[in-house]
Design an enzyme around this catalytic site. Structure first.
Site, short mmCIF file in Angstrom:
data_model
loop_
_atom_site.label_atom_id
_atom_site.label_comp_id
_atom_site.label_asym_id
_atom_site.label_seq_id
_atom_site.Cartn_x
_atom_site.Cartn_y
_atom_site.Cartn_z
CG HIS A 1 -6.57 4.11 -9.11
ND1 HIS A 1 -5.60 4.15 -8.14
CD2 HIS A 1 -7.74 3.84 -8.46
CE1 HIS A 1 -6.14 3.89 -6.96
NE2 HIS A 1 -7.44 3.70 -7.13
CG ASP B 1 5.89 10.61 -0.84
OD1 ASP B 1 5.91 9.38 -1.04
OD2 ASP B 1 4.88 11.22 -0.48
CD GLU C 1 2.60 7.59 -2.65
OE1 GLU C 1 2.32 7.81 -1.48
OE2 GLU C 1 2.28 6.53 -3.24
#
Length: 437
Positions: free
Chosen positions: A324, A311, A355
């Site tokens: 973004h 992660d 993610e």
């Protein structure tokens, strides 16, 4: 005649047979009606004849009874019984102080019948003007044999007449039908049986007067129109076949090219359905398919199976700080590190969330998986992607959870993935940017 095919039946004979059946039915009805009418007429005649006999013998019998003239009485009774319509004559003579005397005269062979006419009349004698005396009762019964004798001849005449009329009518209908219909229908049948693509231009011509405009003329015109339409249709078909033959090779090449393009498109679509469009890594669908295959293989071969769950630390803050678009570029950079780090056969890095990434490591135990996860963490840190919102480093970092499949405690892959998720949670709670198992 072909086997199994019944012999053809003449349409004219069928019409004649139907006509005869109808005529016979009509004959039966007509005979029944006329016989009933004749019956009623003869019954009325018999009744009238009985009335005439009564009128003739009424006074003479009454006088003979009054005068007690037995000879005259018997003579008149015998005369009345001789009338052909009379079967029985009965005379009841009334007496003052005793039972009535009954005198009968019967025709030989006569038998009573309830449906036959019967006349009963009281005999009254007038000895002088203004005086009358009832002297007896006269009963006349008709003879049934007379009725049947008269009726039999008339019924026979009726039946013969009707039958002759029916036979003549049926013969006439059959002759007319055969001459005006059957001959031409047979000619049409022979013409149609001889039709072929080469004879479609030969018209049907019936040997009839041209002025006639009836059903046969319409049939003749319809057959000729059908032949003309079939001929035109076959000509168009031949033209289409020639054009099709001329373009067949070109069409085959075109189909081959389109087939190749379609196969390539299908392969590309299959690939897209199993890959993440942003990072190019396998997606969650592909990962789920492969994890089950590797799980079955690990159980069967008794080899280790490990999984890394990764992660990006504080990625939401990265998006908020850099936008973004830069967040997508960050994920693409991390994905490239995954591709570079895990390229051996069987190793499968995949993007399974926003993610979040996972790596399937068949044949790798937990210790080796921990080393590979540490190498991955360092490789992501070496990219030095700036991350001002991170609390652990000025650049993008990665937290990794490691878990190994244990056949004794894990009955499905989701349990293994849950253990990896718990390890990832421990890495985050310990400060992130580390590998935990």
């Amino acid at each position: 005649m072909k086997p199994g095919r019944r012999a053809a039946r003449s349409l004219g004979r069928r019409v004649a047979l139907v006509t005869i059946c109808f005529c016979l039915l009509f004959t039966l009805v007509a005979v029944a009606v006329r016989t009933w009418s004749a019956w009623q007429g003869h019954m009325a005649d018999l009744n009238h004849e009985l009335e005439q006999v009564d009128q003739v013998f009424n006074r003479t019998l009454a006088k003979a009874i009054w005068e007690m003239d037995r000879d005259t009485l018997n003579t008149h009774m015998a005369s009345a019984a001789q009338v052909s319509a009379v079967g029985r004559v009965q005379l009841k003579i009334q007496h003052a102080n005793r039972q009535p005397e009954v005198i009968e005269r019967l025709r030989p062979g006569w038998s009573p019948a309830d449906h036959m006419p019967s006349l009963r009349h009281m005999l009254v004698y007038e000895p002088y003007a203004g005086a009358s005396e009832q002297v007896g009762e006269l009963t006349l019964d008709a003879d049934e044999r007379v009725l049947w004798e008269r009726l039999g001849g008339e019924v026979a005449s009726i039946v013969i007449t009707q039958l002759v009329q029916s036979v003549l009518l049926a013969g006439l209908v059959m002759w007319l039908f055969n001459r005006s219909v059957t001959v031409h229908v047979k000619l049409i049948a022979r013409h149609l049986a001889a039709l072929s693509p080469e004879t479609l231009r030969t018209p049907l011509v019936l040997p009839r007067k041209a002025a006639r405009d009836d059903e046969l003329s319409q049939l003749e015109s319809g057959v000729n129109q059908l032949q003309s339409s079939l001929y035109d249709y076959l000509e168009r078909q031949r033209q289409y076949e020639r054009e099709l033959a001329a373009h067949r090779d070109t069409l085959a090449d075109l189909v081959h090219d389109r087939t190749k393009e379609l196969e390539a498109a299908i392969a590309r679509l299959e690939e897209l359905s199993r890959s993440d469009p942003l990072t190019g890594l396998p997606n969650r669908r592909h990962f789920d398919e492969m994890k089950e295959i590797e799980l079955r293989r690990a159980r069967r071969s008794q080899l280790p199976l490990s999984v890394l769950l990764c992660d990006v630390d504080f990625f939401k803050r990265f998006n908020d700080a850099y936008g973004h678009a830069n967040g997508d570029r960050c994920l693409q950079a991390v994905a490239q590190v995954l591709k570079d780090s895990f390229g051996r056969a069987g190793e499968l890095p995949a993007r399974i969330g926003g993610e979040e990434f996972a790596v399937l490591l068949p044949g790798v135990d937990a210790a080796r998986a921990h080393d590979l996860g540490e190498r991955l963490r360092l490789a992501v840190a070496a990219c030095a992607i700036p991350h001002a919102g991170s609390e652990v480093a000025p650049h993008v970092t990665l937290s990794v959870g490691v878990a190994q499949f244990n056949a004794a405690t894990m009955d499905r892959f989701d349990v293994l993935l849950q253990h990896a998720d718990e390890a990832l949670y421990r890495a985050k709670t310990r400060g992130r940017n580390q590998v935990a198992h």
